[in-house]
Design a protein around this motif. Structure first.
Motif, PDB file in Angstrom:
ATOM      1  N   HIS B 321       0.829  -1.209   0.000  1.00  0.00           N
ATOM      2  CA  HIS B 321       0.000   0.000   0.000  1.00  0.00           C
ATOM      3  C   HIS B 321       0.865   1.261   0.000  1.00  0.00           C
ATOM      4  CE1 HIS B 321      -3.554   2.381   0.445  1.00  0.00           C
ATOM      5  NE2 HIS B 321      -3.103   2.944   1.548  1.00  0.00           N
ATOM      6  N   MET B 322       1.886   1.267   0.815  1.00  0.00           N
ATOM      7  CA  MET B 322       2.766   2.438   0.964  1.00  0.00           C
ATOM      8  C   MET B 322       3.431   2.840  -0.347  1.00  0.00           C
ATOM      9  SD  MET B 322       5.545   2.784   4.006  1.00  0.00           S
ATOM     10  CE  MET B 322       6.290   1.185   3.693  1.00  0.00           C
ATOM     11  N   THR B 323       3.595   1.871  -1.262  1.00  0.00           N
ATOM     12  CA  THR B 323       4.311   2.134  -2.517  1.00  0.00           C
ATOM     13  C   THR B 323       3.399   2.059  -3.738  1.00  0.00           C
ATOM     14  OG1 THR B 323       4.886  -0.200  -2.775  1.00  0.00           O
ATOM     15  CG2 THR B 323       6.467   1.184  -1.586  1.00  0.00           C
ATOM     16  N   VAL B 324       2.108   1.817  -3.563  1.00  0.00           N
ATOM     17  CA  VAL B 324       1.232   1.588  -4.721  1.00  0.00           C
ATOM     18  C   VAL B 324       1.127   2.847  -5.584  1.00  0.00           C
ATOM     19  CG1 VAL B 324      -0.973   2.186  -3.611  1.00  0.00           C
ATOM     20  CG2 VAL B 324      -0.918   0.471  -5.435  1.00  0.00           C
ATOM     21  N   ASN B 325       1.391   3.984  -4.983  1.00  0.00           N
ATOM     22  CA  ASN B 325       1.366   5.248  -5.739  1.00  0.00           C
ATOM     23  C   ASN B 325       2.713   5.567  -6.387  1.00  0.00           C
ATOM     24  OD1 ASN B 325       2.867   5.889  -3.498  1.00  0.00           O
ATOM     25  ND2 ASN B 325       1.820   7.823  -3.069  1.00  0.00           N
ATOM     26  N   GLY B 326       3.654   4.620  -6.321  1.00  0.00           N
ATOM     27  CA  GLY B 326       4.967   4.858  -6.911  1.00  0.00           C
ATOM     28  C   GLY B 326       5.980   5.446  -5.941  1.00  0.00           C
TER      29      GLY B 326
END
Lengths: 407, 407
Positions: B321-326
């Motif tokens: 989740h923490m990295t799903v936005n790149g």
């Protein structure tokens, strides 16, 4: 009047009274090193320090600004005086000329190693606009807003220098009418035009920093674009605040303008209509507002001119608030003002406000319109502040182009 | 069964199958260096690496764990096997014995340089309890809670190692009935018992990290006490989330337990009663829950036993989740689970829940009671997880004592 023997246009944003610091490389020398912008040139500060036998060679011959920033106010002032001497005293001319790089040949990098990053929310106009858009059934300003500079921690690791491409983030979104959230590329990609403050001198854990000590701790100022994914943010932010709607990227301008260059830019902040608690009370003090005139351009067309002087909370109040609980500062800590929005529509620093969440799109000269950013769009934020003798102190620009989402 | 020739008690939390990493100094040698806990000793890992001519001397002879953490999963496994060999093969006995320090003679330090710090909110029981206390007129869980691991960025610069004194924070508070906020020392100082995950291998900006790649990026696990000023938090947190109510200090245990030591601790997380979006969906995968048994002691008296296995969201889901936005990861990024609270009262990981915001104080053996922490109080959080052959893997402790506010 201080004058340089270098050919610098009278209206240059990087005149002799500015001297902002950055970090640069060239094709010939890919070692990151400290540069000072002067006219159309970058001065290799470490090289001149070495050539002239400066006492501050250790601070200037470095890969980033952190050692200089850690040295504190007295050293900042001395080093600035020394660099001014290099550029005004003919005695240094040979050493300086040997270490000047045309600005267009310099690749600019993130100038400091970022510690913690805090983003504030200090424009009454912005907070009020966003409150109306995000929480239409409530008072636009939350009850705490005029009692404290509201802020939150952002992601330091995704702070990037101007020019870095911004990959469109993906994530969860859910409109109030949707039954369940959907996953996909952000559909409401936005900017936030802000001003950023770079902490030089740290502080001790457990001991607050007083508002009056702002100038002892803050080294300089740059521009910030706090890219924002409004659909992701709207769905995630209750109850713990913005997270993925912001953490994909924050762009900063490559030049840090020293506080000493802003001596002519201080102004009174707006009148406080709620009495501040003593640790925030700046009534009757030296003014801590800054008269910075910002321009926001989309694909080369100016869409907004946010006036920083209208910000309700000052950077000095923000520093006092951020540390009032005893939180320590580190060299490289960075905090941004929050979106700068003035009272007028064409002074708003974000598309969500400029277009009122898409209801009233911005018209561009090519006949197209924008509610939010499309792939390929480029946003550039520039700013200047009053300098001495009618000059302007330039901040350069923070620019970024949107590229399509990945994977 | 792996056995060491060292005298290590069978029930030691630091047996041969644990081998957690830390950073230590001694009075004789104040150079911070990497240590591995074994029984009642600390092994000077860099010194043994040098003495034995290890290929990994560069990673182990370091001031903190970051170089080793950056090296990635394959190296972590190899280095762990090498350290195991030192402690089990008599051939290394001389080199090891020359570089063992009794644990009570070692001062322990923050074992890694922290990048970004994110705090999650992954216990359904905790989120539901806090919702009832902070927002009595609304549904306790916000509508997004079962769709995503809610989190926010905390302050990296105030992460401190166990044993650091915690100065009571001051700040603004305002009860709903008060006309205006007041300033003063926190009156509702609390703990949050959490489990923390240390990122070893970074990732590229713009590219999400898949849930299944959790073990490639996360190096190890430690314990966290996310000290919380409930009165400050309640007044400040709408709309941008917790800030000064948390940022004054976050304590971590000095030993990082490698994921490889937790092979026997993985368990199925609780059933998901809302279907997760694909990037979070772990149904049918290798279980990513962890069976960590936590104890919280106040002044030596156990007040709670929070069960980490009851956490709704796993650390792997949090990473995705923490990295799903790149958003990119850096070596040293750190994220915490959120308060661990089980379904029972005596399983709650914060005093605000244990005492229901002071309505039902905790009774201590000396006859006194506590709603929140008083100056001089010491909180120690310890934990163990199942190891092989009936052993327990110990996490050591994260402890801190409250000292009076300053200034």
């Amino acid at each position: 009047m201080t004058t340089t023997w270098l050919p610098v246009a009278a209206d240059s944003p990087f005149g002799i009274r500015n001297l902002p610091y950055g970090v640069f490389t060239t094709t010939e020398d890919p070692t990151p090193r400290i540069g000072v912008a002067i006219g159309d040139f970058v001065l290799d500060a470490g090289a001149v320090a070495q050539a002239t036998g400066s006492d501050h060679t250790g601070l200037l011959d470095a890969a980033n600004l952190n050692p200089l920033m850690a040295a504190g106010r007295a050293v900042w002032t001395t080093v600035r005086a020394e660099i001014t001497a290099w550029l005004t005293d003919e005695a240094y001319r040979r050493d300086v000329e040997a270490n000047l790089v045309p600005r267009q040949d310099a690749a600019l990098h993130l100038p400091f190693e970022v510690g913690d990053y805090v983003d504030f929310y200090a424009s009454e106009h912005h907070a009020s606009n966003l409150g109306q858009i995000f929480r239409p059934d409530s008072e636009p300003l939350t009850p705490n807003w005029k009692h404290m500079p509201i802020g939150y921690h952002g992601r330091s690791g995704t702070i990037v220098v101007s020019g870095t491409e911004i990959v469109r983030p993906s994530g969860q979104r859910k409109a109030p009418a949707d039954a369940a959230p959907a996953y996909g590329p952000c559909l409401r990609l936005d900017i936030e035009a802000e001003v950023g403050f770079v902490v030089g001198k740290g502080s001790e854990l457990g001991s607050p920093v007083a508002r009056a000590d702002f100038r002892e701790h803050v080294f300089g100022v740059c521009l910030v674009n706090d890219w924002s994914a409004r659909d992701i943010q709207a769905w995630e932010y209750v109850p713990l605040g913005p997270f993925l709607g912001k953490s994909f990227a924050t762009s900063v301008s490559p030049w840090v303008v020293p506080l000493d260059a802003l001596a002519h830019a201080w102004v009174e902040p707006p009148a406080r209509d709620v009495e501040p608690l003593p640790y925030l009370d700046d009534r009757g003090s030296t003014p801590d507002g800054l008269d910075i005139a910002i321009e926001v351009a989309l694909n080369g067309h100016v869409v907004s001119r946010p006036p920083f002087r209208t910000m309700y909370w000052t950077a000095a109040q923000q520093l006092a608030h951020m540390t009032v609980n005893g939180a320590s500062l580190r060299t490289g800590d960075f905090y941004a003002s929050g979106t700068v929005s003035g009272p007028e529509r064409e002074e708003r620093g974000a598309f969500i406000e400029l277009t009122w969440n898409g209801r009233d799109p911005v018209k561009l000269p090519d006949g197209s319109t924008r509610s939010y950013l499309e792939d390929g769009d480029e946003v550039a934020i520039t700013a200047t502040a009053p300098g001495p003798d009618g000059t302007r102190i330039g901040f350069g620009e923070v620019a970024g182009r949107i590229t399509p989402t990945r994977g």
